[in-house]
Design a protein around this motif. Structure first.
Motif, PDB file in Angstrom:
ATOM      1  N   ASP A  31      -6.603   4.989  13.772  1.00 35.09           N
ATOM      2  CA  ASP A  31      -7.477   6.033  13.251  1.00 35.09           C
ATOM      3  C   ASP A  31      -8.187   5.467  12.023  1.00 35.09           C
ATOM      4  O   ASP A  31      -7.532   5.099  11.048  1.00 35.09           O
ATOM      5  N   PRO A  32      -9.526   5.370  12.043  1.00 30.04           N
ATOM      6  CA  PRO A  32     -10.257   4.733  10.939  1.00 30.04           C
ATOM      7  C   PRO A  32     -10.039   5.391   9.587  1.00 30.04           C
ATOM      8  O   PRO A  32     -10.182   4.738   8.550  1.00 30.04           O
ATOM      9  N   PHE A  33      -9.694   6.673   9.574  1.00 30.32           N
ATOM     10  CA  PHE A  33      -9.462   7.367   8.308  1.00 30.32           C
ATOM     11  C   PHE A  33      -8.029   7.179   7.829  1.00 30.32           C
ATOM     12  O   PHE A  33      -7.782   6.786   6.684  1.00 30.32           O
ATOM     13  N   MET A  34      -7.070   7.411   8.703  1.00 29.10           N
ATOM     14  CA  MET A  34      -5.667   7.359   8.308  1.00 29.10           C
ATOM     15  C   MET A  34      -5.124   5.936   8.222  1.00 29.10           C
ATOM     16  O   MET A  34      -4.155   5.683   7.504  1.00 29.10           O
ATOM     17  N   HIS A  35      -5.721   5.002   8.956  1.00 30.31           N
ATOM     18  CA  HIS A  35      -5.172   3.649   9.058  1.00 30.31           C
ATOM     19  C   HIS A  35      -6.170   2.584   8.606  1.00 30.31           C
ATOM     20  O   HIS A  35      -6.163   1.466   9.104  1.00 30.31           O
ATOM     21  N   SER A  36      -7.006   2.928   7.648  1.00 29.80           N
ATOM     22  CA  SER A  36      -8.105   2.051   7.237  1.00 29.80           C
ATOM     23  C   SER A  36      -7.645   0.740   6.616  1.00 29.80           C
ATOM     24  O   SER A  36      -8.392  -0.245   6.606  1.00 29.80           O
ATOM     25  N   GLU A  37      -6.422   0.697   6.089  1.00 27.99           N
ATOM     26  CA  GLU A  37      -5.948  -0.518   5.420  1.00 27.99           C
ATOM     27  C   GLU A  37      -5.825  -1.705   6.381  1.00 27.99           C
ATOM     28  O   GLU A  37      -5.753  -2.847   5.956  1.00 27.99           O
ATOM     29  N   GLY A  38      -5.806  -1.434   7.667  1.00 27.13           N
ATOM     30  CA  GLY A  38      -5.684  -2.524   8.632  1.00 27.13           C
ATOM     31  C   GLY A  38      -7.001  -3.182   8.998  1.00 27.13           C
ATOM     32  O   GLY A  38      -7.030  -4.093   9.836  1.00 27.13           O
ATOM     33  N   ALA A  39      -8.085  -2.779   8.356  1.00 29.61           N
ATOM     34  CA  ALA A  39      -9.405  -3.310   8.719  1.00 29.61           C
ATOM     35  C   ALA A  39      -9.491  -4.822   8.546  1.00 29.61           C
ATOM     36  O   ALA A  39     -10.203  -5.502   9.291  1.00 29.61           O
ATOM     37  N   ILE A  66       0.855  -1.185   0.000  1.00 33.86           N
ATOM     38  CA  ILE A  66       0.000   0.000   0.000  1.00 33.86           C
ATOM     39  C   ILE A  66       0.889   1.232   0.000  1.00 33.86           C
ATOM     40  O   ILE A  66       2.092   1.144   0.230  1.00 33.86           O
ATOM     41  N   SER A  67       0.312   2.366  -0.239  1.00 34.49           N
ATOM     42  CA  SER A  67       1.112   3.571  -0.433  1.00 34.49           C
ATOM     43  C   SER A  67       1.630   4.131   0.887  1.00 34.49           C
ATOM     44  O   SER A  67       2.346   3.465   1.626  1.00 34.49           O
ATOM     45  N   ILE A  68       1.256   5.323   1.200  1.00 31.51           N
ATOM     46  CA  ILE A  68       1.856   6.029   2.326  1.00 31.51           C
ATOM     47  C   ILE A  68       1.544   5.369   3.664  1.00 31.51           C
ATOM     48  O   ILE A  68       2.326   5.475   4.619  1.00 31.51           O
ATOM     49  N   GLN A  69       0.414   4.660   3.766  1.00 29.27           N
ATOM     50  CA  GLN A  69       0.021   4.082   5.051  1.00 29.27           C
ATOM     51  C   GLN A  69       1.014   3.047   5.566  1.00 29.27           C
ATOM     52  O   GLN A  69       1.092   2.810   6.768  1.00 29.27           O
ATOM     53  N   ARG A  70       1.776   2.418   4.675  1.00 31.30           N
ATOM     54  CA  ARG A  70       2.680   1.367   5.136  1.00 31.30           C
ATOM     55  C   ARG A  70       3.733   1.892   6.106  1.00 31.30           C
ATOM     56  O   ARG A  70       4.241   1.147   6.943  1.00 31.30           O
ATOM     57  N   PHE A  71       4.055   3.169   6.017  1.00 32.59           N
ATOM     58  CA  PHE A  71       5.066   3.734   6.907  1.00 32.59           C
ATOM     59  C   PHE A  71       4.536   3.935   8.328  1.00 32.59           C
ATOM     60  O   PHE A  71       5.303   4.244   9.237  1.00 32.59           O
TER      61      PHE A  71
END
Length: 358
Positions: free
Chosen positions: A337-345, A322-327
């Motif tokens: 944070d459901p908006f900033m870290h949604s990829e972990g759902a 994934i893009s920036i969220q992986r960092f």
């Protein structure tokens, strides 16, 4: 108390914590899920996961998001935080008298705090005679309990079970030995007593480091008996891009045991890249030369050996695609944070799908 939508109600719990339950009412729920945040965290860190658990398991669980160790209080030490959490859990159990079962889900340092707390809350099983050894009591009726409740799931997420002092255990230190050694000497300036516990530099009254003591039952703290009481013990770990907690320490493996993983082919769990069940081992021998190298010292080996006497489910997670969220993998895996870290759902969904209710 308020209905936040989607069949979920929230209310202030004892001491200011947050309880989450189904809008149909908590009467039918008999399973308490205690969610524990990490360093400098708060009850809000687990809000997304708490809501999802109640939505997906209505009338089954009551979720309590711990508040007793928020923000700066997380710097007071694992033991102090563990005592506070144990007191908080006892108060919550007293609030909900119909509870029968208990589970813990903890992020980062919160996993160590939860391990300490259950050691305090553990109640041994009744024995017919003093000659009957505790470790032979395997059926559910003879397991120990956590404050009188049946222990079900003990789940940690990116928790430094082996501490943070070893090579690459704190990835943002770049694996440079000199920097890691300096960090172990000065970390208490920033993270105070908790930093000493994480880097295994504490020696209260000449005792071994706390994390070493926590791989045994110690005085009136039944650390390992409490862990053993749970039907499941699960570690979720980031294989990379977690700059706070390294893969090895969060998955309780030696370097030589880290698996080769491949991209997930699952549409439901796109970031779960490896899963395994490891049966417990009773091997208490000193570490062999094959395990000893520059990346693993004797103390770390003691922690691995002690913890792996019990069985563990290991779930390895990667956000590399994934893009920036992986960092921000350390927070994404929790959906802080459901908006900033949604990829972990999908990681939260995996927890729910495999959660043992009874």
């Amino acid at each position: 108390m308020g209905d936040v939508g989607g069949g979920v109600c929230t209310g202030e719990s004892v001491g200011g914590g947050t309880d989450v339950w189904s809008s149909s009412g908590p009467a039918a729920a008999d399973h308490l899920v205690v969610m524990v945040h990490g360093i400098l965290g708060s009850t809000a860190d687990w809000k997304f996961a708490a809501d999802q658990f109640v939505k997906m398991l209505p009338d089954k669980v009551i979720v309590h998001c711990s508040e007793r160790n928020m923000y700066g209080l997380t710097l007071d030490g694992v033991d102090v935080m563990g005592e506070r959490l144990a007191e908080e859990v006892t108060e919550v159990i007293n609030k909900w008298p119909d509870l029968q079962r208990i589970s813990f889900i903890a992020h980062s340092v919160g996993g160590l705090v939860a391990r300490y707390a259950i050691g305090r809350l553990y109640r041994p099983p009744e024995r017919k005679s003093l000659e009957e050894p505790l470790d032979t009591l395997c059926d559910d009726s003879k397991r120990g309990t956590i404050c009188g409740l049946q222990a079900m799931n003990f789940i940690t997420v990116a928790t430094p079970h082996l501490g943070s002092r070893g090579n690459k255990q704190v990835p943002f230190l770049l694996g440079v030995t000199a920097i890691e050694k300096v960090a172990s000497c000065v970390i208490h300036w920033i993270f105070r007593r908790t930093g000493k516990h994480l880097f295994l530099t504490d020696n209260d009254e000449g005792k071994p480091p706390l994390l070493q003591r926590m791989v045994e039952d110690c005085d009136d703290l039944h650390f390992m008996s409490a862990l053993q009481a749970f039907k499941r013990r699960v570690v979720y770990s980031n294989v990379g891009y977690d700059h706070i907690v390294g893969w090895r320490t969060s998955c309780i493996r030696r370097n030589s045991e880290l698996p080769k993983w491949e991209d997930s082919s699952s549409e439901k769990y796109p970031h779960i890249v490896y899963e395994e069940y490891s049966a417990g081992s009773r091997n208490d021998k000193c570490p062999s030369d094959s395990f000893m190298n520059d990346d693993c010292d004797v103390l770390e080996e003691k922690l691995v050996t002690g913890l792996t006497r019990l069985s563990w489910e290991r779930v390895d997670v990667s956000f590399h695609n994934i893009s920036i969220q992986r960092f921000a993998a350390h927070s994404v895996i929790q959906v802080k944070d459901p908006f900033m870290h949604s990829e972990g759902a999908d990681v939260i969904q995996h927890m729910i799908d495999h959660f043992l209710l009874a």
